[in-house]
Design a protein around this motif. Structure first.
Motif, PDB file in Angstrom:
ATOM      1  N   ALA A 265      35.666  36.898  20.843  1.00  0.00           N
ATOM      2  CA  ALA A 265      35.595  35.733  21.732  1.00  0.00           C
ATOM      3  C   ALA A 265      36.130  36.070  23.113  1.00  0.00           C
ATOM      4  O   ALA A 265      37.181  35.589  23.523  1.00  0.00           O
ATOM      5  CB  ALA A 265      36.365  34.565  21.107  1.00  0.00           C
ATOM      6  N   GLY A 266      35.426  36.929  23.847  1.00  0.00           N
ATOM      7  CA  GLY A 266      35.864  37.313  25.173  1.00  0.00           C
ATOM      8  C   GLY A 266      35.741  36.176  26.163  1.00  0.00           C
ATOM      9  O   GLY A 266      34.662  35.613  26.322  1.00  0.00           O
ATOM     10  N   ARG A 267      36.833  35.841  26.832  1.00  0.00           N
ATOM     11  CA  ARG A 267      36.807  34.782  27.830  1.00  0.00           C
ATOM     12  C   ARG A 267      37.006  35.337  29.231  1.00  0.00           C
ATOM     13  O   ARG A 267      36.761  34.648  30.208  1.00  0.00           O
ATOM     14  CB  ARG A 267      37.887  33.740  27.524  1.00  0.00           C
ATOM     15  N   ALA A 268      37.478  36.567  29.362  1.00  0.00           N
ATOM     16  CA  ALA A 268      37.661  37.158  30.691  1.00  0.00           C
ATOM     17  C   ALA A 268      37.646  38.675  30.594  1.00  0.00           C
ATOM     18  O   ALA A 268      38.140  39.252  29.630  1.00  0.00           O
ATOM     19  CB  ALA A 268      38.980  36.688  31.316  1.00  0.00           C
ATOM     20  N   ALA A 269      37.039  39.307  31.590  1.00  0.00           N
ATOM     21  CA  ALA A 269      37.120  40.755  31.735  1.00  0.00           C
ATOM     22  C   ALA A 269      38.179  41.046  32.784  1.00  0.00           C
ATOM     23  O   ALA A 269      38.297  40.322  33.785  1.00  0.00           O
ATOM     24  CB  ALA A 269      35.776  41.326  32.163  1.00  0.00           C
ATOM     25  N   VAL A 270      38.962  42.082  32.569  1.00  0.00           N
ATOM     26  CA  VAL A 270      40.006  42.464  33.508  1.00  0.00           C
ATOM     27  C   VAL A 270      39.744  43.901  33.949  1.00  0.00           C
ATOM     28  O   VAL A 270      39.702  44.814  33.116  1.00  0.00           O
ATOM     29  CB  VAL A 270      41.411  42.345  32.889  1.00  0.00           C
ATOM     30  N   VAL A 271      39.539  44.093  35.244  1.00  0.00           N
ATOM     31  CA  VAL A 271      39.303  45.416  35.813  1.00  0.00           C
ATOM     32  C   VAL A 271      40.610  45.895  36.430  1.00  0.00           C
ATOM     33  O   VAL A 271      41.201  45.210  37.267  1.00  0.00           O
ATOM     34  CB  VAL A 271      38.195  45.382  36.888  1.00  0.00           C
ATOM     35  N   LEU A 272      41.082  47.072  36.015  1.00  0.00           N
ATOM     36  CA  LEU A 272      42.357  47.610  36.482  1.00  0.00           C
ATOM     37  C   LEU A 272      42.130  48.743  37.474  1.00  0.00           C
ATOM     38  O   LEU A 272      41.204  49.539  37.320  1.00  0.00           O
ATOM     39  CB  LEU A 272      43.178  48.127  35.302  1.00  0.00           C
ATOM     40  N   CYS A 273      42.978  48.795  38.483  1.00  0.00           N
ATOM     41  CA  CYS A 273      42.873  49.879  39.473  1.00  0.00           C
ATOM     42  C   CYS A 273      44.264  50.220  39.969  1.00  0.00           C
ATOM     43  O   CYS A 273      45.039  49.328  40.349  1.00  0.00           O
ATOM     44  CB  CYS A 273      41.977  49.443  40.638  1.00  0.00           C
ATOM     45  N   ARG A 274      44.615  51.502  39.950  1.00  0.00           N
ATOM     46  CA  ARG A 274      45.933  51.951  40.384  1.00  0.00           C
ATOM     47  C   ARG A 274      45.873  52.430  41.831  1.00  0.00           C
ATOM     48  O   ARG A 274      44.948  53.136  42.237  1.00  0.00           O
ATOM     49  CB  ARG A 274      46.421  53.089  39.489  1.00  0.00           C
TER      50      ARG A 274
END
Length: 391
Positions: free
Chosen positions: A284-293
């Protein structure tokens, strides 16, 4: 079958119908029970797809196997009985009394139905969508009476059968969409993970796995909830909570990038709502989170951000300085100007960017230089996530 037993059988059939959403074999069991309850000699539930010239059988009994092979080669997509059903009301079962006059002269009746000894029929269309139709039908041998009293029993079952097929089709589509989404996210070099409504990680690609193993700022709890250190943790929680409640693009919040930083590095987490993934059958994906350092010593290219907001050269340098996690005093010392002058430039910079706080400005800057800023990755995630505005 007496009234009490028939009612008990009705409940059992309905239970099997909805159980088939988890175990498809239960629909075949329900179909067999219906056939027994109405005294049918044969019957089937099938989905025929005209665009692919294919047929999927959900349940079948009583037909000669050799005739079933002949059906696939001779009558698939050309069944006049099913075509006749499609012309009649979808809200009830229909008997052979409503067959078209030409049906008894058709090759299907004379070469497939009659040679098996069948004569009386009852059937209904359960679903018709995108070039495919699902129907159910039962038949009796020629020496028996037509279906009559059984129609009321079948009529009570029809809404449940139709609902079962509709839900099953939707679940199948969601499985396919989730598989496509997973494949796309897995292929991305960006660290991307998907969280559910409780902010638990339900999917992460290899880049995200590597990122979380090394990161001190972003991680997960023992129960799998996505977290961030310091005050950014609460901002991330709020952003994810808002994303979980978004139903369409019109409700999209303006601030979606959260900056998490310490004296060694800064991490930007961009939250992208996934509209349409509210189901227990797939993750049940409600949000995608893109990470960047970001390395505080690295000076990011803000030319696009500066052009978009009409920044001066000094404002652009200040924006780059702030994006790297440095403060007003450092910039004043570097430029040889008063801190009050830097704060004046900062206020102008915030006004041009349409924000009122430094953390909002930092989030806007990082959002503009993230790999998702051009919208390509974001659009793919939204489209596969069921965003209606991109369909």
């Amino acid at each position: 079958m007496d009234r009490f037993m028939l009612e008990k059988r009705f409940i059992e059939i309905v239970e099997r119908c909805y159980a088939s959403l988890e175990d498809p074999c239960c629909l075949e069991e329900a179909h067999d029970l219906i056939g027994q309850s109405i005294g049918a000699d044969a019957g089937d539930i099938v989905t025929e797809a005209s665009f692919s010239n294919s047929i999927e059988t959900h349940g079948s009994f009583g037909f000669d196997p050799d005739f079933l092979k002949n059906y696939d080669s001779e009558f698939l997509g050309k069944n006049p009985w099913a075509e006749n059903l499609a012309l009649l009301s979808r809200n009830r079962f229909h008997t052979d009394a409503e067959d078209s006059p030409d049906f008894a002269r058709s090759a299907y009746f004379n070469e497939w139905v009659r040679p098996q000894g069948f004569h009386h029929s009852v059937g209904a269309i359960l679903n018709e969508d995108a070039g495919q139709v699902t129907w159910v039908g039962y038949v009796r041998n020629a020496g028996r009476t037509p279906f009559e009293a059984e129609i009321a029993f079948l009529g009570r079952l029809l809404p449940h059968l139709r609902r079962t097929v509709s839900l099953s089709n939707r679940i199948s589509c969601l499985h396919g969409e989730w598989a496509s989404l997973s494949a796309v996210l897995s292929a991305l070099k960006l660290p991307v993970l998907v969280v559910d409504g409780a902010q638990k990680v339900v999917f992460l690609n290899e880049a995200a796995e590597r990122f979380l193993r090394r990161s001190r700022q972003v991680g997960t709890t023992r129960s799998g909830v996505l977290t961030a250190t310091g005050a950014a943790g609460e901002r991330l929680r709020v952003a994810l909570d808002r994303a979980a409640r978004i139903l369409d693009r019109a409700d999209m919040p303006p601030d979606r990038t959260i900056l998490v930083e310490d004296d060694r590095e800064a991490v930007a987490a961009t939250v992208i709502p996934l509209c349409g993934w509210q189901t227990a059958t797939v993750p049940a994906g409600r949000a995608a989170v893109v990470l960047c350092r970001f390395d505080p010593e690295t000076m990011p290219d803000l030319s696009a951000f500066a052009a978009r907001h009409g920044l001066t050269e000094t404002e652009t340098e200040l924006a780059r300085h702030i994006a790297c996690g440095k403060g007003v005093a450092d910039f004043a010392q570097q430029k040889g100007i008063a801190a009050s002058t830097v704060r004046w430039h900062l206020k102008n910079l915030e006004a041009k960017a349409g924000v009122s706080r430094v953390e909002q400005l930092v989030a806007a800057i990082h959002a503009s230089i993230l790999p998702v800023a051009n919208g390509a990755t974001e659009a793919v995630i939204h489209r596969l996530g069921g965003d209606p505005s991109l369909s």
